[in-house]
Design a protein around this motif. Structure first.
Motif, PDB file in Angstrom:
ATOM      1  N   ASN A 362      -0.709 -25.427  -9.616  1.00 18.03           N
ATOM      2  CA  ASN A 362       0.074 -24.841 -10.702  1.00 18.03           C
ATOM      3  C   ASN A 362       0.063 -23.320 -10.617  1.00 18.03           C
ATOM      4  O   ASN A 362      -0.395 -22.609 -11.519  1.00 18.03           O
ATOM      5  CB  ASN A 362      -0.449 -25.307 -12.057  1.00 18.03           C
ATOM      6  N   LYS A 363       0.560 -22.841  -9.494  1.00 20.09           N
ATOM      7  CA  LYS A 363       0.709 -21.407  -9.252  1.00 20.09           C
ATOM      8  C   LYS A 363       2.137 -21.137  -8.810  1.00 20.09           C
ATOM      9  O   LYS A 363       2.890 -22.059  -8.466  1.00 20.09           O
ATOM     10  CB  LYS A 363      -0.258 -20.932  -8.167  1.00 20.09           C
ATOM     11  N   THR A 364       2.491 -19.865  -8.772  1.00 20.09           N
ATOM     12  CA  THR A 364       3.794 -19.457  -8.258  1.00 20.09           C
ATOM     13  C   THR A 364       3.968 -19.996  -6.840  1.00 20.09           C
ATOM     14  O   THR A 364       3.020 -19.980  -6.051  1.00 20.09           O
ATOM     15  CB  THR A 364       3.885 -17.922  -8.266  1.00 20.09           C
ATOM     16  N   PRO A 365       5.143 -20.492  -6.488  1.00 27.00           N
ATOM     17  CA  PRO A 365       5.330 -21.051  -5.146  1.00 27.00           C
ATOM     18  C   PRO A 365       4.965 -20.082  -4.025  1.00 27.00           C
ATOM     19  O   PRO A 365       5.129 -18.868  -4.135  1.00 27.00           O
ATOM     20  CB  PRO A 365       6.822 -21.399  -5.116  1.00 27.00           C
ATOM     21  N   HIS A 366       4.482 -20.672  -2.961  1.00 31.79           N
ATOM     22  CA  HIS A 366       4.027 -19.964  -1.766  1.00 31.79           C
ATOM     23  C   HIS A 366       5.145 -19.991  -0.729  1.00 31.79           C
ATOM     24  O   HIS A 366       5.775 -21.025  -0.510  1.00 31.79           O
ATOM     25  CB  HIS A 366       2.792 -20.706  -1.254  1.00 31.79           C
ATOM     26  N   ALA A 367       5.422 -18.851  -0.098  1.00 31.25           N
ATOM     27  CA  ALA A 367       6.499 -18.753   0.886  1.00 31.25           C
ATOM     28  C   ALA A 367       6.170 -17.620   1.849  1.00 31.25           C
ATOM     29  O   ALA A 367       5.208 -16.869   1.642  1.00 31.25           O
ATOM     30  CB  ALA A 367       7.842 -18.520   0.195  1.00 31.25           C
ATOM     31  N   PRO A 368       6.952 -17.455   2.922  1.00 34.61           N
ATOM     32  CA  PRO A 368       6.622 -16.436   3.918  1.00 34.61           C
ATOM     33  C   PRO A 368       6.597 -15.019   3.353  1.00 34.61           C
ATOM     34  O   PRO A 368       7.435 -14.638   2.547  1.00 34.61           O
ATOM     35  CB  PRO A 368       7.746 -16.590   4.953  1.00 34.61           C
ATOM     36  N   TYR A 369       5.613 -14.284   3.815  1.00 37.71           N
ATOM     37  CA  TYR A 369       5.482 -12.855   3.556  1.00 37.71           C
ATOM     38  C   TYR A 369       5.065 -12.208   4.874  1.00 37.71           C
ATOM     39  O   TYR A 369       4.276 -12.779   5.615  1.00 37.71           O
ATOM     40  CB  TYR A 369       4.444 -12.602   2.458  1.00 37.71           C
ATOM     41  N   ARG A 370       5.583 -11.088   5.188  1.00 36.40           N
ATOM     42  CA  ARG A 370       5.441 -10.372   6.456  1.00 36.40           C
ATOM     43  C   ARG A 370       4.266 -10.886   7.322  1.00 36.40           C
ATOM     44  O   ARG A 370       3.113 -10.599   7.068  1.00 36.40           O
ATOM     45  CB  ARG A 370       5.265  -8.889   6.179  1.00 36.40           C
ATOM     46  N   GLY A 371       4.612 -11.639   8.329  1.00 30.93           N
ATOM     47  CA  GLY A 371       3.624 -12.265   9.204  1.00 30.93           C
ATOM     48  C   GLY A 371       3.657 -13.770   9.101  1.00 30.93           C
ATOM     49  O   GLY A 371       3.471 -14.474  10.087  1.00 30.93           O
ATOM     50  N   ALA A 372       3.844 -14.292   7.886  1.00 25.08           N
ATOM     51  CA  ALA A 372       4.154 -15.709   7.636  1.00 25.08           C
ATOM     52  C   ALA A 372       3.239 -16.669   8.381  1.00 25.08           C
ATOM     53  O   ALA A 372       3.663 -17.418   9.244  1.00 25.08           O
ATOM     54  CB  ALA A 372       5.615 -15.995   7.999  1.00 25.08           C
ATOM     55  N   GLY A 373       1.968 -16.670   8.037  1.00 27.15           N
ATOM     56  CA  GLY A 373       1.011 -17.576   8.649  1.00 27.15           C
ATOM     57  C   GLY A 373       0.236 -16.966   9.793  1.00 27.15           C
ATOM     58  O   GLY A 373      -0.835 -17.473  10.173  1.00 27.15           O
ATOM     59  N   ARG A 374       0.724 -15.881  10.363  1.00 28.69           N
ATOM     60  CA  ARG A 374       0.068 -15.274  11.520  1.00 28.69           C
ATOM     61  C   ARG A 374      -1.147 -14.425  11.139  1.00 28.69           C
ATOM     62  O   ARG A 374      -2.181 -14.492  11.817  1.00 28.69           O
ATOM     63  CB  ARG A 374       1.083 -14.443  12.308  1.00 28.69           C
ATOM     64  N   PRO A 375      -1.084 -13.593  10.073  1.00 27.44           N
ATOM     65  CA  PRO A 375      -2.299 -12.853   9.702  1.00 27.44           C
ATOM     66  C   PRO A 375      -3.465 -13.783   9.388  1.00 27.44           C
ATOM     67  O   PRO A 375      -4.619 -13.457   9.689  1.00 27.44           O
ATOM     68  CB  PRO A 375      -1.861 -12.068   8.450  1.00 27.44           C
ATOM     69  N   GLU A 376      -3.164 -14.947   8.808  1.00 28.02           N
ATOM     70  CA  GLU A 376      -4.207 -15.910   8.497  1.00 28.02           C
ATOM     71  C   GLU A 376      -4.857 -16.429   9.776  1.00 28.02           C
ATOM     72  O   GLU A 376      -6.088 -16.523   9.886  1.00 28.02           O
ATOM     73  CB  GLU A 376      -3.613 -17.072   7.702  1.00 28.02           C
ATOM     74  N   ALA A 377      -4.010 -16.764  10.765  1.00 31.32           N
ATOM     75  CA  ALA A 377      -4.525 -17.262  12.037  1.00 31.32           C
ATOM     76  C   ALA A 377      -5.379 -16.212  12.731  1.00 31.32           C
ATOM     77  O   ALA A 377      -6.458 -16.514  13.266  1.00 31.32           O
ATOM     78  CB  ALA A 377      -3.362 -17.687  12.932  1.00 31.32           C
ATOM     79  N   VAL A 378      -4.908 -14.984  12.749  1.00 31.16           N
ATOM     80  CA  VAL A 378      -5.634 -13.920  13.437  1.00 31.16           C
ATOM     81  C   VAL A 378      -6.959 -13.637  12.739  1.00 31.16           C
ATOM     82  O   VAL A 378      -7.989 -13.401  13.400  1.00 31.16           O
ATOM     83  CB  VAL A 378      -4.753 -12.652  13.525  1.00 31.16           C
ATOM     84  N   PHE A 379      -6.972 -13.666  11.423  1.00 32.76           N
ATOM     85  CA  PHE A 379      -8.227 -13.461  10.695  1.00 32.76           C
ATOM     86  C   PHE A 379      -9.251 -14.508  11.108  1.00 32.76           C
ATOM     87  O   PHE A 379     -10.415 -14.192  11.385  1.00 32.76           O
ATOM     88  CB  PHE A 379      -7.977 -13.516   9.184  1.00 32.76           C
ATOM     89  N   VAL A 380      -8.829 -15.756  11.182  1.00 28.54           N
ATOM     90  CA  VAL A 380      -9.751 -16.838  11.532  1.00 28.54           C
ATOM     91  C   VAL A 380     -10.252 -16.677  12.967  1.00 28.54           C
ATOM     92  O   VAL A 380     -11.462 -16.692  13.229  1.00 28.54           O
ATOM     93  CB  VAL A 380      -9.078 -18.206  11.339  1.00 28.54           C
ATOM     94  N   MET A 381      -9.352 -16.535  13.926  1.00 27.94           N
ATOM     95  CA  MET A 381      -9.765 -16.453  15.325  1.00 27.94           C
ATOM     96  C   MET A 381     -10.630 -15.222  15.584  1.00 27.94           C
ATOM     97  O   MET A 381     -11.678 -15.297  16.246  1.00 27.94           O
ATOM     98  CB  MET A 381      -8.533 -16.452  16.236  1.00 27.94           C
ATOM     99  N   GLU A 382     -10.208 -14.067  15.068  1.00 22.09           N
ATOM    100  CA  GLU A 382     -10.958 -12.849  15.352  1.00 22.09           C
ATOM    101  C   GLU A 382     -12.314 -12.823  14.656  1.00 22.09           C
ATOM    102  O   GLU A 382     -13.286 -12.273  15.193  1.00 22.09           O
ATOM    103  CB  GLU A 382     -10.120 -11.623  14.961  1.00 22.09           C
ATOM    104  N   ARG A 383     -12.426 -13.418  13.491  1.00 23.96           N
ATOM    105  CA  ARG A 383     -13.733 -13.523  12.840  1.00 23.96           C
ATOM    106  C   ARG A 383     -14.652 -14.441  13.644  1.00 23.96           C
ATOM    107  O   ARG A 383     -15.851 -14.169  13.780  1.00 23.96           O
ATOM    108  CB  ARG A 383     -13.576 -14.079  11.429  1.00 23.96           C
ATOM    109  N   MET A 384     -14.085 -15.517  14.181  1.00 25.97           N
ATOM    110  CA  MET A 384     -14.897 -16.432  14.984  1.00 25.97           C
ATOM    111  C   MET A 384     -15.344 -15.764  16.291  1.00 25.97           C
ATOM    112  O   MET A 384     -16.464 -15.998  16.771  1.00 25.97           O
ATOM    113  CB  MET A 384     -14.131 -17.711  15.271  1.00 25.97           C
ATOM    114  N   LEU A 385     -14.496 -14.926  16.875  1.00 22.97           N
ATOM    115  CA  LEU A 385     -14.888 -14.221  18.089  1.00 22.97           C
ATOM    116  C   LEU A 385     -16.013 -13.225  17.806  1.00 22.97           C
ATOM    117  O   LEU A 385     -16.932 -13.046  18.634  1.00 22.97           O
ATOM    118  CB  LEU A 385     -13.685 -13.503  18.698  1.00 22.97           C
ATOM    119  N   GLU A 386     -15.968 -12.564  16.660  1.00 24.58           N
ATOM    120  CA  GLU A 386     -17.057 -11.669  16.293  1.00 24.58           C
ATOM    121  C   GLU A 386     -18.358 -12.436  16.126  1.00 24.58           C
ATOM    122  O   GLU A 386     -19.433 -11.992  16.556  1.00 24.58           O
ATOM    123  CB  GLU A 386     -16.714 -10.925  14.999  1.00 24.58           C
ATOM    124  N   ARG A 387     -18.250 -13.590  15.487  1.00 21.27           N
ATOM    125  CA  ARG A 387     -19.446 -14.422  15.303  1.00 21.27           C
ATOM    126  C   ARG A 387     -19.998 -14.872  16.650  1.00 21.27           C
ATOM    127  O   ARG A 387     -21.212 -14.878  16.885  1.00 21.27           O
ATOM    128  CB  ARG A 387     -19.080 -15.631  14.440  1.00 21.27           C
TER     129      ARG A 387
END
Length: 784
Positions: A362-387
């Motif tokens: 029950n939140k405002t609908p979610h839709a693409p915003y500059r990057g559209a799924g890519r910043p999320e992917a990069v955050f996950v992969m790059e954090r895992m590489l640091e670990r």
């Protein structure tokens, strides 16, 4: 294509007009007898509508009408949705997709705070706002779902009636044999990572002016949108008018960032009200409305695992994640599949598995915003590489060096399909070179040598690296029309529309080179359905790849027509002619030529008959691409952290970027710098926060913290040009790239700076409050 302009850092043609305040945005447009609209929006996140009492507002002397669902039921349809898997993609990946399209006005139930319930139309905006206070809405409250994990509860509330759960999208896929890779790996790491909810904040909120044509019953709509042709199609259905009677124009638009890419309730409501009342109607969004009702993005929760050898070579990767979709899913699989398709990035990973679910809340609908799924992917992969680097005791840069795909491996098959259903094969690029160029520019080796000495002096400096590959220029098509007018000037019209990207300059550069004219001789018109019959719009870093090549193609055909006509007029062979400086002339003898205006005028038939077979110097082109092109970059952030206050000071920020052939370096720099600024905001401050009842707590810019000018560092950009073979210009998209890597690079740098404190960053934004809390928590936690 080669010439004077493509590749040159020419100044943007549109800037003098915009900087001098001569822009024409929706709210600048006058309309005689215009009514002004204000929206009645839900104050509840989840409730049944018991009654909507409009009588007192209708009695207001300045109110022309108050319209609810029952008043407009004949004109309103569910809002259009997109993002279903292509047949080729569906043949390989098993998707469960349920569409919950939005509605222009709530029917029987409301699903999020800010959902439209009714619209007030008055002689001025102030009166419309006053009338809102006279409207009473009775609700029967229902339990709210405000978290994706809560939305999975089998015993919890259902967002939409008739659904057996709240899962809008679910799919799983894998490459190689990840289970075997994990079983054999000497190093295995698992982490839960959370990406916060955020949204695009264009300087111009949304706005619409709808003007009915009382002569023929048509409608002209000026709207602050990225997708005028999609809005036109929605209005054709709503107004029951043919395409030629519905003209949609995106005038000057003050930023979009994907937020203006959806067809919203107001896009339909305002023209429907104008048609009903037979008067112009204008609606301009307030900033609070934007925060509550314009689409949100980003929010994802990942449980990621990485398997590696003892030297840090990646052997396998697994990820299960939830996306908080909000109340409706207008873009289907786009966000979650983009995250999966970009997760492996520039790294050589042969064994991977993914499980993705979009959960309604029950939140405002979610839709693409500059990057559209890519910043999320990069955050996950790059954090895992640091670990991983910390676990194996390696320098983070060395772990990346060990795993980056080399240029000799291009074109590189990732093993997945892209969202368009084509094999996900990187076309060109040199990822190791980008890393080294960025590290050299920032002085990485010296920074590492200095780091310990700085810590002894109480200066906690960190370096963060983040790399990505981005699919750009998704099809299926974009259109352009190029014509030479009677004065010999060039008019370019395209379905792509600018929200600040510099189309008036970039497309003019392409057309000017093709037709041998000066930039001042080219006028570019974007986002007007009256100029271009078919189009898609500007999003997904697609405009230059699709529309730019369409302009080049159309201009090339017009050039051929000019040469053919000049050959007849000059009685010369076509092969003997050239085009430059606004004329067609015999090669080697520029004095024996015809200006373009003369060719146009002399080609028209006379009483003596035709002198030229085709006297119309205009071509329309619908350009397609085989699949996307892949841009890439490495970002390196250098920053200091004050452990007492949590304040972060960014000292250096370097981007080594490949967007294929660079048409205008100045515009590319601007796109990257703007994206980095947004990424800095997302990495350090921006987050949309809801309480347990579904009330938005960050509903103003007092609470939703945007970066200020002083917070954004000087951004150093390095251009690496690896032209794409997938389009004639050799270009790749650049509109989103700057925003993709900063949250990851900044988180990596902050964790690096605070390594003496044992801080581990698993979610953003990494705000001062979070940093102080992380340091305090680490002090209470025994070290491994």
């Amino acid at each position: 294509m080669s010439g004077r302009y493509v590749g040159a850092a020419v100044r943007r043609h549109e800037d003098p007009r915009l900087l001098a305040g001569r822009g024409r945005f929706v709210d600048d447009l006058p309309a005689a007898g215009c009514l002004h609209a204000a929206m009645v929006r839900s104050a509840r996140a989840h409730a049944r509508l018991v009654a909507v009492r409009l009588d007192r507002a209708r009695a207001h002397p300045s109110v022309a009408a108050c319209l609810a669902q029952d008043d407009l039921s004949g004109a309103l349809r569910p809002l259009p949705s997109a993002g279903l898997p292509t047949p080729a993609l569906e043949a390989r990946v098993s998707f469960r997709v349920r569409v919950a399209p939005g509605v222009p006005l709530a029917v029987r139930k409301v699903h999020y705070v800010g959902e439209p319930i009714a619209v007030v139309l008055a002689e001025d905006r102030a009166a419309a706002e006053d009338a809102l206070g006279l409207i009473e809405v009775d609700y029967d409250p229902l339990p709210a779902v405000t978290d994706a994990e809560q939305g999975l509860d089998p015993a919890g509330p259902r967002i939409h009636e008739g659904w057996d759960d709240n899962v809008a999208v679910h799919f799983a896929l894998s490459i190689g044999d990840p289970d075997r890779a994990f079983a054999a790996a000497p190093v295995r790491l698992r982490e839960r990572l959370r990406i916060p909810r955020s949204a695009g904040m264009p300087i111009e909120p949304r706005g619409i002016l709808a003007v009915p044509d009382l002569r023929d019953g048509g409608m002209t709509v000026w709207t602050s949108t990225q997708v005028p042709h999609l809005v036109q199609r929605a209005l054709m259905d709503c107004l029951r008018l043919p395409a030629h009677q519905v003209r949609v124009v995106a005038p000057d638009v003050g930023g979009g960032f994907g937020t203006k890419c959806s067809v919203y309730p107001e896009d339909v409501l305002i023209p429907a009200a104008a048609a009903r009342l037979r008067r112009p109607v204008k609606w301009i969004e307030t900033r609070r409305e934007h925060l509550e009702s314009a689409t949100h993005s980003r929010e994802q929760l990942h449980d990621a695992e990485i398997a590696a050898s003892s030297d840090g070579t990646i052997l396998g990767f697994r990820d299960r994640f939830l996306l908080d979709q909000g109340a409706y899913n207008p873009w289907g699989i786009v966000q979650p599949y983009n995250t999966v398709a970009h997760m492996l990035g520039p790294y050589r990973i042969k064994h991977a598995a993914f499980d993705a679910r979009s959960i309604l809340t029950n939140k405002t609908p979610h839709a693409p915003y500059r990057g559209a799924g890519r910043p999320e992917a990069v955050f996950v992969m790059e954090r895992m590489l640091e670990r991983l680097a910390r676990r194996v005791g390696a320098d983070p840069a060395d772990v990346r060096r060990r795993n980056l795909i080399g240029p000799e491996e291009m074109p590189y098959d990732v093993g997945l399909l892209y969202r368009d259903g084509n094999p996900l094969i990187y076309d060109t690029g040199d990822f190791p070179a980008a890393l080294e160029r960025a590290l050299d520019a920032v002085g990485y080796a010296a920074l590492r040598r200095e780091q310990q000495a700085l810590r002894l002096r109480g200066v906690y400096r960190g370096v963060g690296i983040a790399a990505y590959v981005e699919g750009t220029g998704i099809g299926p098509f974009e259109s352009a029309t190029v014509r030479v007018d009677a004065s010999g000037k060039i008019v370019v019209a395209t379905g792509a529309c600018s929200q600040g990207q510099g189309h008036e300059t970039t497309f003019a550069q392409i057309a000017a080179d093709a037709l041998g004219v000066g930039l001042a001789d080219v006028t570019v018109i974007g986002g007007d359905t009256g100029e271009v019959a078919a189009g898609i719009g500007t999003f997904a870093s697609r405009s230059l790849v699709l529309a730019g090549n369409a302009v080049a193609h159309a201009a090339g055909e017009v050039r051929q027509k000019l040469v053919r006509a000049a050959a007849a007029l000059l009685e010369a062979g076509e092969a003997d002619l050239d085009v430059a400086d606004g004329q067609v002339f015999v090669k080697g003898t520029p004095g024996r030529g015809l200006p373009l205006a003369r060719i146009v005028q002399s080609s028209l038939p006379t009483f003596q008959g035709r002198r030229v077979a085709d006297p119309i110097f205009e071509t329309s082109v619908v350009e397609t691409v085989p699949t996307v092109t892949f841009a890439s970059a490495v970002h390196v952030a250098v920053l200091d952290v004050d452990p007492e206050t949590g304040l972060v000071t960014i000292r250096r920020y370097v981007v080594a970027h490949d967007c294929g052939r660079v048409v205008n370096p100045k515009i590319v720099d601007g796109q990257i710098h703007g994206g980095v600024a947004q990424g800095v905001g997302g990495g350090l401050w921006e987050t949309l926060v809801y309480d347990a009842a579904g009330q938005l707590l960050t509903a103003s810019l007092m609470d939703y913290a945007l970066p200020k000018a002083r917070d954004v560092p000087r951004i150093e950009t390095i251009h690496l040009e690896h032209p794409s073979p997938r389009n004639p210009l050799g270009v790749k998209g650049v509109g989103e790239g700057g925003a993709i890597a900063p949250p990851a690079a900044l988180a990596n740098a902050i964790e690096d700076a605070l390594a003496p404190f044992g801080v581990r960053i698993t979610e953003g934004p990494v705000s001062p409050e979070r940093i102080v809390a992380l340091i305090a928590a680490a002090a209470r936690t025994p070290r491994d």
